[in-house]
Structure formats: structure tokens, C-alpha cells
Write an enzyme that holds these catalytic residues in place. Sequence first.
Site, PDB file in Angstrom:
ATOM      1  N   HIS A 127      41.486  60.258  33.970  1.00 16.03           N
ATOM      2  CA  HIS A 127      41.894  60.425  35.365  1.00 16.03           C
ATOM      3  C   HIS A 127      40.670  60.773  36.210  1.00 16.03           C
ATOM      4  O   HIS A 127      39.714  61.379  35.715  1.00 16.03           O
ATOM      5  CB  HIS A 127      42.933  61.537  35.477  1.00 16.03           C
ATOM      6  CG  HIS A 127      44.112  61.338  34.584  1.00 16.03           C
ATOM      7  ND1 HIS A 127      45.178  60.549  34.923  1.00 16.03           N
ATOM      8  CD2 HIS A 127      44.367  61.802  33.334  1.00 16.03           C
ATOM      9  CE1 HIS A 127      46.049  60.543  33.940  1.00 16.03           C
ATOM     10  NE2 HIS A 127      45.581  61.300  32.957  1.00 16.03           N
ATOM     11  N   LYS A 172      30.458  60.970  23.896  1.00 15.16           N
ATOM     12  CA  LYS A 172      29.465  59.891  23.908  1.00 15.16           C
ATOM     13  C   LYS A 172      29.489  59.168  22.565  1.00 15.16           C
ATOM     14  O   LYS A 172      29.993  59.682  21.573  1.00 15.16           O
ATOM     15  CB  LYS A 172      28.062  60.463  24.148  1.00 15.16           C
ATOM     16  CG  LYS A 172      27.892  61.108  25.513  1.00 15.16           C
ATOM     17  CD  LYS A 172      26.484  61.655  25.687  1.00 15.16           C
ATOM     18  CE  LYS A 172      26.333  62.307  27.063  1.00 15.16           C
ATOM     19  NZ  LYS A 172      24.992  62.899  27.239  1.00 15.16           N
ATOM     20  N   ASN A 175      46.157  60.860   8.374  1.00 17.22           N
ATOM     21  CA  ASN A 175      46.999  61.975   7.985  1.00 17.22           C
ATOM     22  C   ASN A 175      47.933  62.348   9.147  1.00 17.22           C
ATOM     23  O   ASN A 175      47.930  61.719  10.199  1.00 17.22           O
ATOM     24  CB  ASN A 175      46.125  63.155   7.548  1.00 17.22           C
ATOM     25  CG  ASN A 175      46.756  63.967   6.442  1.00 17.22           C
ATOM     26  OD1 ASN A 175      47.942  64.273   6.482  1.00 17.22           O
ATOM     27  ND2 ASN A 175      45.963  64.324   5.437  1.00 17.22           N
TER      28      ASN A 175
END
Length: 199
Positions: free
Chosen positions: A114, A165, A84
Amino acid sequence: MESEKEKMIAGKPYLPGGRELSIDRMQAKEVCHDINTLSPREVAKRNKAFKKLFGKTSKRFYIEPPFYCDYGYNIEVGNNFYANHNLVVLDCAKVCIGDNVMIAPNVALYTAGHPIHHQLRNQEIEYALPITIGNNVWIGGNVVVNPGVTIGNNTVIGSGSVLTKDIPSNVIAVGNPCRVLRQITDEDKQYYYKRMKIK
């Protein structure tokens, strides 16, 4: 000596500001701009642009604009893929999406990251870890998938979740951070929403 692009693809620390990667990103931005400014009726033209942009597509897919990505060539989508409006894919590493995947509005798939320490960040060091989405997955609106996450087959990710995770197959998972709520079972075939039965 490895180029910054080769380092990026290999999951090693790299510097994104060099000429090669900058050119690649600009090319992707141009294709995304073309896609996002086409008439809604020009589906065939839009899909042709996606095929040019992505590393791999299927015969059947539909992506609602606007759509944004970093490179495009690291994105692979399976058959019967639907996304979508306002899908953002930072595809510095591979983003592999299986068959029969549905993605709601305002979903972000981020392979880029980062370093935690500011001294490394200030050197403009970046890294990228792949995202893998299995078959028959439904991802709700405003979900964020972070670098290195895998979502198993047949899984549903609830709206607003933040995935840090891996999430296994055959579950409903929700929250920030996203956690498994429960297993999906054959009993779920009876209902289209909560306890509302398919008649």
C-alpha cells in the site's frame, strides 16, 4: 480500458474492492477452507484441491494445512515442494517457487503493498510486485518476504527474518532486515548442524 485485475497483474496501482477481484478472492477462500477442513489422511483430495487452486504445480509437493492465499492462480510451485503449517501467500502478483524448496511454519509471502502516504491509502489504492524463490531454498520459521523480493538458488533464510531486498544465491541470510551472513561452501557438506559432522 484495463480492468483492476489486469492492473494488479501488471504491477500497476489498482483498486482491490471491485466485483471481479472480490469474486476471485472468495473462490480462493472457499478452496482454502475445503483444504483446511479435510481429514489429515485425505492427502490425495487435498493435493487435488491445491492443483485446482494454484496456477502451476508439480507432480510432487506437500503442503501442511492450514494454508491461506488471496487468489491462488498467481502461485507456481516447482517439483518436490514442501511447506509446513500456516503458510500465508498474498498472491496479488506472481509467486514463483522453484524445485526442492522447503518452507518452515508460519511463513508469509506478501506481494501486496500500500502507498506510504495516508491520502493514497485512504483511496484503497494497492499495488503488487512478484516474489521469486529459486531452487533448493530453505526458508526458516516466521519469515516474512515482502513485495518484489527474489531469493537466489541454494540459499537458506534464517528463522524470523524479514526480507525487504533481494537475497543472492548460495548464502545464509538472516535478520530484520534480512542480510547475508555468509556464503555456503562445499565445507558445509560435512555438517548437519553448526559444527556437528555427518558420520
